[in-house]
Design a protein around this motif. Structure first.
Motif, PDB file in Angstrom:
ATOM      1  N   TYR A 250       0.636  -1.051  -0.171  1.00 57.19           N
ATOM      2  CA  TYR A 250       0.022   0.076  -0.068  1.00 57.19           C
ATOM      3  C   TYR A 250       0.879   1.191   0.043  1.00 57.19           C
ATOM      4  N   CYS A 251       1.794   1.332   0.859  1.00 50.90           N
ATOM      5  CA  CYS A 251       2.714   2.456   1.136  1.00 50.90           C
ATOM      6  C   CYS A 251       3.528   2.638  -0.212  1.00 50.90           C
ATOM      7  N   HIS A 252       4.184   1.407  -0.750  1.00 47.38           N
ATOM      8  CA  HIS A 252       4.894   1.413  -1.996  1.00 47.38           C
ATOM      9  C   HIS A 252       4.116   2.014  -2.964  1.00 47.38           C
ATOM     10  N   CYS A 253       3.000   1.582  -3.287  1.00 43.29           N
ATOM     11  CA  CYS A 253       1.859   2.154  -4.440  1.00 43.29           C
ATOM     12  C   CYS A 253       1.896   3.590  -4.276  1.00 43.29           C
ATOM     13  N   VAL A 254       1.508   4.105  -3.033  1.00 44.13           N
ATOM     14  CA  VAL A 254       1.189   5.503  -2.639  1.00 44.13           C
ATOM     15  C   VAL A 254       2.613   6.213  -3.046  1.00 44.13           C
ATOM     16  N   TRP A 255       3.640   5.767  -2.626  1.00 45.73           N
ATOM     17  CA  TRP A 255       4.973   6.551  -2.974  1.00 45.73           C
ATOM     18  C   TRP A 255       5.198   6.601  -4.416  1.00 45.73           C
ATOM     19  N   GLN A 256       4.945   5.543  -5.063  1.00 50.87           N
ATOM     20  CA  GLN A 256       5.305   5.311  -6.684  1.00 50.87           C
ATOM     21  C   GLN A 256       4.380   5.759  -7.493  1.00 50.87           C
ATOM     22  N   LYS A 257       3.193   6.266  -6.907  1.00 48.44           N
ATOM     23  CA  LYS A 257       1.964   6.730  -7.643  1.00 48.44           C
ATOM     24  C   LYS A 257       1.330   5.756  -8.592  1.00 48.44           C
ATOM     25  N   ASP A 258       1.541   4.389  -8.236  1.00 48.82           N
ATOM     26  CA  ASP A 258       0.942   3.398  -8.681  1.00 48.82           C
ATOM     27  C   ASP A 258      -0.595   3.163  -8.678  1.00 48.82           C
ATOM     28  N   VAL A 259      -1.540   3.834  -9.258  1.00 51.98           N
ATOM     29  CA  VAL A 259      -2.640   3.760  -9.055  1.00 51.98           C
ATOM     30  C   VAL A 259      -3.316   2.339  -9.077  1.00 51.98           C
ATOM     31  N   GLU A 260      -3.094   1.565 -10.155  1.00 50.25           N
ATOM     32  CA  GLU A 260      -3.726   0.298 -10.545  1.00 50.25           C
ATOM     33  C   GLU A 260      -3.396  -0.528  -9.495  1.00 50.25           C
ATOM     34  N   GLY A 261      -1.802  -0.426  -9.028  1.00 52.88           N
ATOM     35  CA  GLY A 261      -1.448  -1.328  -8.011  1.00 52.88           C
ATOM     36  C   GLY A 261      -2.134  -1.246  -6.765  1.00 52.88           C
ATOM     37  N   TYR A 262      -2.247   0.201  -6.415  1.00 53.00           N
ATOM     38  CA  TYR A 262      -3.143   0.596  -5.273  1.00 53.00           C
ATOM     39  C   TYR A 262      -4.626  -0.024  -5.166  1.00 53.00           C
ATOM     40  N   VAL A 263      -5.266   0.041  -6.298  1.00 50.94           N
ATOM     41  CA  VAL A 263      -6.785  -0.370  -6.667  1.00 50.94           C
ATOM     42  C   VAL A 263      -6.641  -1.699  -6.275  1.00 50.94           C
ATOM     43  N   ASN A 264      -5.801  -2.640  -7.001  1.00 48.60           N
ATOM     44  CA  ASN A 264      -5.595  -3.908  -6.997  1.00 48.60           C
ATOM     45  C   ASN A 264      -5.504  -4.610  -5.591  1.00 48.60           C
ATOM     46  N   LEU A 265      -5.085  -3.678  -4.536  1.00 44.27           N
ATOM     47  CA  LEU A 265      -5.124  -4.059  -3.061  1.00 44.27           C
ATOM     48  C   LEU A 265      -6.243  -4.547  -2.595  1.00 44.27           C
TER      49      LEU A 265
END
Length: 147
Positions: free
Chosen positions: A26-41
């Motif tokens: 979750y934190c990694h996706c936020v830092w990396q601006k990985d929206v799809e990775g975030y949503v897929n959590l």
């Protein structure tokens, strides 16, 4: 108390480790601006909320996608998590708490938010996801005023 089988104990260790990785990802996706990775959590009906009515809430993947995209652009959050506690509730359900510090930009200033996430986890298709994340805010304000 009946002894658990080695297989059961191993499954619990594997599940705990998979759940423990969720806040890290979750934190990694936020830092990396990985929206799809975030949503897929989250599963399709997953949701996030907070005790601060001025911060965004969302339910469902489309709403989560919109919320995190806007937050990444306007607040530039930088979350740091600590002290993750997990309770397994069954083979596909668990709950947990982890403490958080979020540094962000708001109203042209650097802000600090501290608090904790109360999480519900669910296993979907063999993969652990956040069913819900509710953020309880302990302190929130401009960095120069934070305690």
């Amino acid at each position: 108390m009946a002894a658990q089988s080695t297989e059961t104990l191993l499954r619990e260790v594997i599940d705990r480790e998979a759940i423990r990785s969720l806040p890290l990802r979750y934190c990694h996706c936020v830092w990396q601006k990985d929206v799809e990775g975030y949503v897929n959590l989250f599963p399709e009906d997953g949701w996030v909320s907070t005790t601060d009515p001025t911060l965004p809430k969302a339910q469902g993947r489309e709403s989560l996608r919109k919320m995190i995209t806007e937050a990444l652009e306007t607040m530039k959050p930088r979350p740091f998590i600590h002290n993750h506690v997990i309770e397994l509730l069954g083979p596909d359900r668990a709950k947990g708490t982890c403490y958080v510090e979020v540094r962000m930009t708001r109203e042209g200033k650097k802000w600090l938010m501290t608090g904790w996430y109360d999480d519900e986890y669910v296993k979907v298709g063999g993969e652990w996801k956040f069913k819900s994340r509710n953020t309880t805010i302990d302190s929130f304000g401009p960095l120069s005023e934070s305690v």
